[in-house]
Design a protein around this motif. Structure first.
Motif, mmCIF file in Angstrom:
data_model
loop_
_atom_site.group_PDB
_atom_site.id
_atom_site.type_symbol
_atom_site.label_atom_id
_atom_site.label_comp_id
_atom_site.label_asym_id
_atom_site.label_seq_id
_atom_site.Cartn_x
_atom_site.Cartn_y
_atom_site.Cartn_z
ATOM 1 N N ALA A 214 0.837 -1.211 0.000
ATOM 2 C CA ALA A 214 0.000 0.000 0.000
ATOM 3 C C ALA A 214 0.863 1.248 0.000
ATOM 4 O O ALA A 214 0.570 2.226 -0.711
ATOM 5 C CB ALA A 214 -0.925 -0.015 1.208
ATOM 6 N N ALA A 215 1.937 1.241 0.783
ATOM 7 C CA ALA A 215 2.839 2.400 0.818
ATOM 8 C C ALA A 215 3.508 2.601 -0.535
ATOM 9 O O ALA A 215 3.674 3.736 -1.006
ATOM 10 C CB ALA A 215 3.884 2.210 1.913
ATOM 11 N N MET A 216 3.904 1.497 -1.171
ATOM 12 C CA MET A 216 4.545 1.580 -2.477
ATOM 13 C C MET A 216 3.590 2.165 -3.516
ATOM 14 O O MET A 216 3.974 3.024 -4.322
ATOM 15 C CB MET A 216 5.007 0.184 -2.909
ATOM 16 C CG MET A 216 5.664 0.120 -4.285
ATOM 17 S SD MET A 216 6.287 -1.538 -4.663
ATOM 18 C CE MET A 216 4.762 -2.452 -4.882
ATOM 19 N N LYS A 217 2.338 1.736 -3.485
ATOM 20 C CA LYS A 217 1.361 2.245 -4.450
ATOM 21 C C LYS A 217 1.074 3.732 -4.227
ATOM 22 O O LYS A 217 0.965 4.504 -5.189
ATOM 23 C CB LYS A 217 0.068 1.432 -4.370
ATOM 24 C CG LYS A 217 0.222 -0.004 -4.869
ATOM 25 C CD LYS A 217 -1.086 -0.764 -4.740
ATOM 26 C CE LYS A 217 -0.935 -2.185 -5.258
ATOM 27 N NZ LYS A 217 -2.205 -2.931 -5.194
ATOM 28 N N ALA A 218 0.978 4.138 -2.955
ATOM 29 C CA ALA A 218 0.731 5.559 -2.657
ATOM 30 C C ALA A 218 1.896 6.413 -3.143
ATOM 31 O O ALA A 218 1.695 7.515 -3.689
ATOM 32 C CB ALA A 218 0.516 5.738 -1.153
ATOM 33 N N MET A 219 3.108 5.928 -2.964
ATOM 34 C CA MET A 219 4.288 6.644 -3.421
ATOM 35 C C MET A 219 4.284 6.777 -4.946
ATOM 36 O O MET A 219 4.586 7.848 -5.501
ATOM 37 C CB MET A 219 5.533 5.877 -2.968
ATOM 38 C CG MET A 219 6.843 6.636 -3.044
ATOM 39 S SD MET A 219 8.208 5.514 -2.645
ATOM 40 C CE MET A 219 7.586 4.711 -1.161
ATOM 41 N N ALA A 220 3.936 5.710 -5.636
ATOM 42 C CA ALA A 220 3.887 5.747 -7.099
ATOM 43 C C ALA A 220 2.795 6.689 -7.584
ATOM 44 O O ALA A 220 3.005 7.461 -8.529
ATOM 45 C CB ALA A 220 3.665 4.342 -7.651
ATOM 46 N N ASP A 221 1.627 6.659 -6.944
ATOM 47 C CA ASP A 221 0.539 7.568 -7.334
ATOM 48 C C ASP A 221 0.973 9.025 -7.209
ATOM 49 O O ASP A 221 0.702 9.850 -8.095
ATOM 50 C CB ASP A 221 -0.692 7.321 -6.459
ATOM 51 C CG ASP A 221 -1.408 6.014 -6.784
ATOM 52 O OD1 ASP A 221 -1.089 5.423 -7.840
ATOM 53 O OD2 ASP A 221 -2.282 5.601 -5.998
ATOM 54 N N ALA A 222 1.655 9.343 -6.109
ATOM 55 C CA ALA A 222 2.105 10.723 -5.896
ATOM 56 C C ALA A 222 3.128 11.131 -6.952
ATOM 57 O O ALA A 222 3.094 12.263 -7.467
ATOM 58 C CB ALA A 222 2.690 10.863 -4.490
ATOM 59 N N ALA A 223 4.038 10.206 -7.283
ATOM 60 C CA ALA A 223 5.052 10.513 -8.294
ATOM 61 C C ALA A 223 4.408 10.746 -9.661
ATOM 62 O O ALA A 223 4.808 11.646 -10.408
ATOM 63 C CB ALA A 223 6.065 9.379 -8.370
#
Length: 455
Positions: A214-223
């Protein structure tokens, strides 16, 4: 004992295939240990074998049947529920596991991203990563090192640089940790998979990596959102190209979630599989010093002391054959699984809707009816690749769903391997032979430990 020792000296590391039926509990324990050990030895000598472990299943090793499954009747053989259960938490409904119309439009939109022109434009990133790998190995010269870990570091640099080259606060170490945790734990076969439990039944082992994912996906969405707003100068990376991509038939573009799922799929597949290919290739070169010496002479003549570039690829035919032979002996995607959607016949055998149809690529690539002395390392069997049946050699799958990044992976593997072989000599460490183990990909258990010396 003498025959066994002679056999081990002649052949590189192999998976022990079983010679008797496995029950449900033993299948579960075997699958948790190593999925490839579920393949019976007879699968390397027969075109198809069938059985039942609650559900009916078939293992197919016949090129014509593979052509039907992967190409001619591809809509009748979607990816299996188990494949989707394992991969969906990390890469969503991306190209890798989407089906039907959703897959078709994503493929149409993404195909131009991996055109030869774009793949070749990304080659300088691979050359730079190969140079940095040489710097790291130089500091370890005269010692043993785990070349699998080194190649993971190298290929993760490449995929990070060609995916999110602008940085955008994308924590590469956190992404790497999340992927490793997912593969190590969540991707193992569950007893519920073996007995054919419905997809909605939770698999407890797959719940533990949820926070990291979930943290990885949130980071990718923000990028992705930041890139949309600010853009990035210079050579377009994969994120730029996918942001520009659209379905040529409908004009549809990917949402942030679709972009993220596909980028994470490329990151997961794009570094792990190439790292494995390179690590196994270096192991094989250490296993056969004569092949290594020939490849070193080739790369030194072509490169003249510098790192390989895309322009050097035509002058590195043996290096490319080593990569192909590595993909034959140790295909990263060593086991494909499909679920039959309609009645069919394969190799004269009835296939019913709901049957599991497996393509054990590991067995296909070592099949005695398709390959001469199949367990032997022999890159020269690819001197005339057109003589090999297209559906007898499937390291990237086949048909319309062939891996979209195949040319990217091959280009990277040859550039890095040629550079390393031109500068170093790799030798085996007695007692440290890697053991091939399939979790999601065919990994060397214990790493690939080799001694490194300057060439």
């Amino acid at each position: 004992m003498k025959d066994a020792a002679t056999d081990a000296a002649r052949y590189p590391a192999r998976v022990p295939l079983h010679n008797r039926p496995l029950g449900i509990w033993e299948s579960f324990r075997t699958g948790r240990r190593n999925v490839l050990e579920l393949i019976p030895e007879i699968a390397t000598r027969q075109p198809i074998i069938s059985g039942r472990t609650v559900k009916r299943w078939h293992m197919v090793m016949d090129p014509d049947a593979n052509r039907r499954i992967l190409k001619d009747a591809v809509e009748s053989y979607p990816k299996s529920d188990v494949t989707k259960l394992i991969l969906n938490p990390a890469i969503g409904d991306s190209l890798f596991i989407a089906e039907g119309a959703h897959w078709h439009w994503q493929r149409r939109a993404a195909a131009p991203v991996f055109s030869p022109r774009h793949v070749q434009a990304l080659a300088p990133v691979m050359t730079a990563a190969a140079e940095r790998a040489c710097d790291r190995l130089t500091r370890q010269a005269g010692r043993a090192a785990d070349l699998f870990e080194e190649m993971v570091a190298t290929t993760f640099e490449v995929i990070s640089d060609v995916t999110f080259s602008g940085g955008e606060g994308f924590d590469r170490d956190a992404v790497h940790h999340a992927i490793d945790a997912f593969i190590a734990g969540s991707a193992r076969v569950s007893l519920l998979d073996i007995i054919g439990a419905p997809m909605w039944v939770p698999r407890p082992s797959r719940l533990f990596a949820a926070r990291d994912l979930a943290a990885m996906k949130a980071m990718a969405d923000a990028a992705i959102d930041r890139r949309r707003q600010t853009g990035k100068p210079g050579v377009p990376d994969l994120l730029d190209l996918l942001l520009q991509a659209q379905d040529p038939q409908t004009g549809r573009r990917m949402t942030t979630q679709e972009l993220r799922d596909n980028l994470l799929a490329f990151i997961v597949a794009g570094h792990e599989t190439t790292a494995l290919t390179l690590a196994w290739a270096l192991y094989l070169c250490a296993f056969d010093p004569d092949v290594q010496d020939r490849a070193r002479a080739e790369s030194q003549a072509a490169l003249q002391g510098r790192a390989a570039t895309v322009a050097d690829l035509p002058n590195l035919p043996l290096t490319r054959r080593i990569v192909d032979e590595t993909l034959r002996l140790y295909p990263p995607a060593a086991f494909l699984s499909r679920t039959a959607r309609a009645h069919d016949t394969l190799c004269g055998r009835e296939i019913r809707p709901g049957d599991t149809v497996m393509l054990p690529i590991y067995a296909l690539h070592r099949h005695h009816m398709l390959w001469e002395d199949p367990d032997r390392f022999d890159p020269d069997r690819f001197v005339e690749p057109d003589r090999i049946d297209r559906f007898a050699f499937l390291p990237f799958g086949g048909g319309p769903r062939i891996c979209i990044g195949a040319s990217f992976a091959l280009q990277e593997a040859v550039i890095v391997l040629a550079t390393l072989l031109s500068r170093f000599r790799f030798s085996a460490i007695p007692g440290r032979e890697p053991r091939p183990v399939l979790i999601v990909t065919l990994r060397p258990e214990g790493g690939v430990w080799l001694r490194i010396e300057p060439a």
